[in-house]
Write a protein that holds these residues in place. Sequence first.
Motif, PDB file in Angstrom:
ATOM      1  N   THR A 136       6.476  43.094  82.889  1.00  0.00           N
ATOM      2  CA  THR A 136       6.268  43.512  81.567  1.00  0.00           C
ATOM      3  C   THR A 136       7.275  44.186  80.923  1.00  0.00           C
TER       4      THR A 136
ATOM      5  N   ASN B  45       4.530  30.742  90.682  1.00  0.00           N
ATOM      6  CA  ASN B  45       4.072  31.403  91.753  1.00  0.00           C
ATOM      7  C   ASN B  45       5.010  30.797  92.941  1.00  0.00           C
TER       8      ASN B  45
ATOM      9  N   GLN C 263       6.117  51.908  84.924  1.00  0.00           N
ATOM     10  CA  GLN C 263       6.039  51.030  85.651  1.00  0.00           C
ATOM     11  C   GLN C 263       6.900  49.655  85.136  1.00  0.00           C
ATOM     12  N   TRP C 264       7.729  49.213  85.894  1.00  0.00           N
ATOM     13  CA  TRP C 264       8.536  47.943  85.543  1.00  0.00           C
ATOM     14  C   TRP C 264       9.981  48.771  84.780  1.00  0.00           C
TER      15      TRP C 264
ATOM     16  N   GLU D  46      -5.224  34.621  94.551  1.00  0.00           N
ATOM     17  CA  GLU D  46      -4.539  36.159  94.153  1.00  0.00           C
ATOM     18  C   GLU D  46      -4.310  36.326  92.863  1.00  0.00           C
ATOM     19  N   GLN D  47      -4.657  37.489  92.246  1.00  0.00           N
ATOM     20  CA  GLN D  47      -3.839  37.942  91.033  1.00  0.00           C
ATOM     21  C   GLN D  47      -2.583  38.274  91.033  1.00  0.00           C
ATOM     22  N   ILE D  48      -1.723  37.570  90.370  1.00  0.00           N
ATOM     23  CA  ILE D  48      -0.326  37.839  90.389  1.00  0.00           C
ATOM     24  C   ILE D  48       0.003  38.579  88.893  1.00  0.00           C
ATOM     25  N   GLN D  49       0.398  39.887  89.540  1.00  0.00           N
ATOM     26  CA  GLN D  49       0.825  40.834  88.262  1.00  0.00           C
ATOM     27  C   GLN D  49       2.282  40.650  87.744  1.00  0.00           C
ATOM     28  N   GLU D  50       2.598  40.246  86.618  1.00  0.00           N
ATOM     29  CA  GLU D  50       4.065  39.865  86.041  1.00  0.00           C
ATOM     30  C   GLU D  50       4.502  41.014  85.592  1.00  0.00           C
TER      31      GLU D  50
END
Length: 428
Positions: free
Chosen positions: A39, A3, A70-71, A33-37
């Motif tokens: 993928t 983070n 996404q991504w 906070e939820q951190i979206q990694e």
Amino acid sequence: MKNWRKYVMLGACMASATMLISCTQAVKRDTEEQIQEMTVPKKPGPITKVPATLTCNGGEEFTFSVSQVQWAESYEWTIAEKQQSKIQIIEGQGTNVIKVRVVNDDVVIPAQTVSVVARNELGTSGVREYFAAITVEVPIELPGYTVKKYGKRWWMTENCHETGADGNLGVAPDLTAYTVDGLDASVLERLDAAKGRFYTWYEAMTGISGCTAEQCPYVPNYEGTDDVGNPFRLDGTEEGEFGVQLRGCCPEGWHVANINDWWDMLMAIKSEYAIPDDFTLGGYTFTGGHDGNPANAATKASFSKSGCTVKNMGNVGAWLRGGNGRVVDGGVWLQSSLTLTDAGEPLLQFVDDAERIGFNWYPVGAKKANGTFNSSAMGKWGYLWFIGQNSATTSRMLIISATSMNLSTQSPSKSDAYNVRCVKNYIE
């Protein structure tokens, strides 16, 4: 993934003691906070073809696409090795939209020929395939005419103008010689160029110049074999006459459009060009031609009797009109009783999409049985013969109107003269 935002915030906090409290609160919020990694991308969604039809012309170009994943940093499209001689990617590799070109030949491109994956630095998604076969056909030619395929059938996209073996089949009056309120000389010239020839029903069905009732065998309930070898009976039923292929006034290998031809063409246009039955479903406030009751949808049998005056056909007549819409918009149609707007803006679909569909049906009037020409219909109505008949002396023709934007049938004398559209013969 570390983070990094938290460490930057802590450094900033140590630089100023006066900000310690507020920084501590910010760090606390950030740690919660939820951190979206990032993928590996998920498998792309369904592949969309534009245009959506599964039949295309040889040499045609069109697009395949998937929604963005996404991504995904890139997209890799693949053509199955055995089909690479039939279809090629010409633009867009690496993106979610590609343009392709098919060979100029009659071929079938099997299902699962086209596939795509999404990629990023972490890996590759599952494979998405296009699960439909595409039929490629070489466009046909008919000397002296423009033609187009709607659904499964090839149509003239202009009125028949055959003159017969003696050169006297049908008539072609000079439309520029008439005076019509609201139509200036340039519009009359456009209508004259599009008029084709006008045939009596007897001439249209037999191809005999000046054919009389006595010369025409096609009375109600006549039974015979049509020009492709199919038995028929002129009894007004689907089993009897809807599919009859009679050459009549048409070029060799073509026939006067029958009820099946018209119905299939209208259904193909509605499907391939995504025309809604109810314009409110397309986002318009204009709802003409729909009664809000799907149970009243037209059937082939009801269409053969009354055209699209039966409800819920999506004002399909509007999409068949040639000439760029109303006179006031630079077109040829004297549309006075209906405002083609939605929320104050012009409904350009009635112009742009009609041109794209390209059926080119013009309001060129008609010749009456008494020998006079109905010039008052110019700019308002276009007429095309049906095979169907109501009696020994009256038949049916389809009429397209400037004001209703729909199709309906009328029951004129077989000695009146109207236009004809022809369809290429087929075996079903």
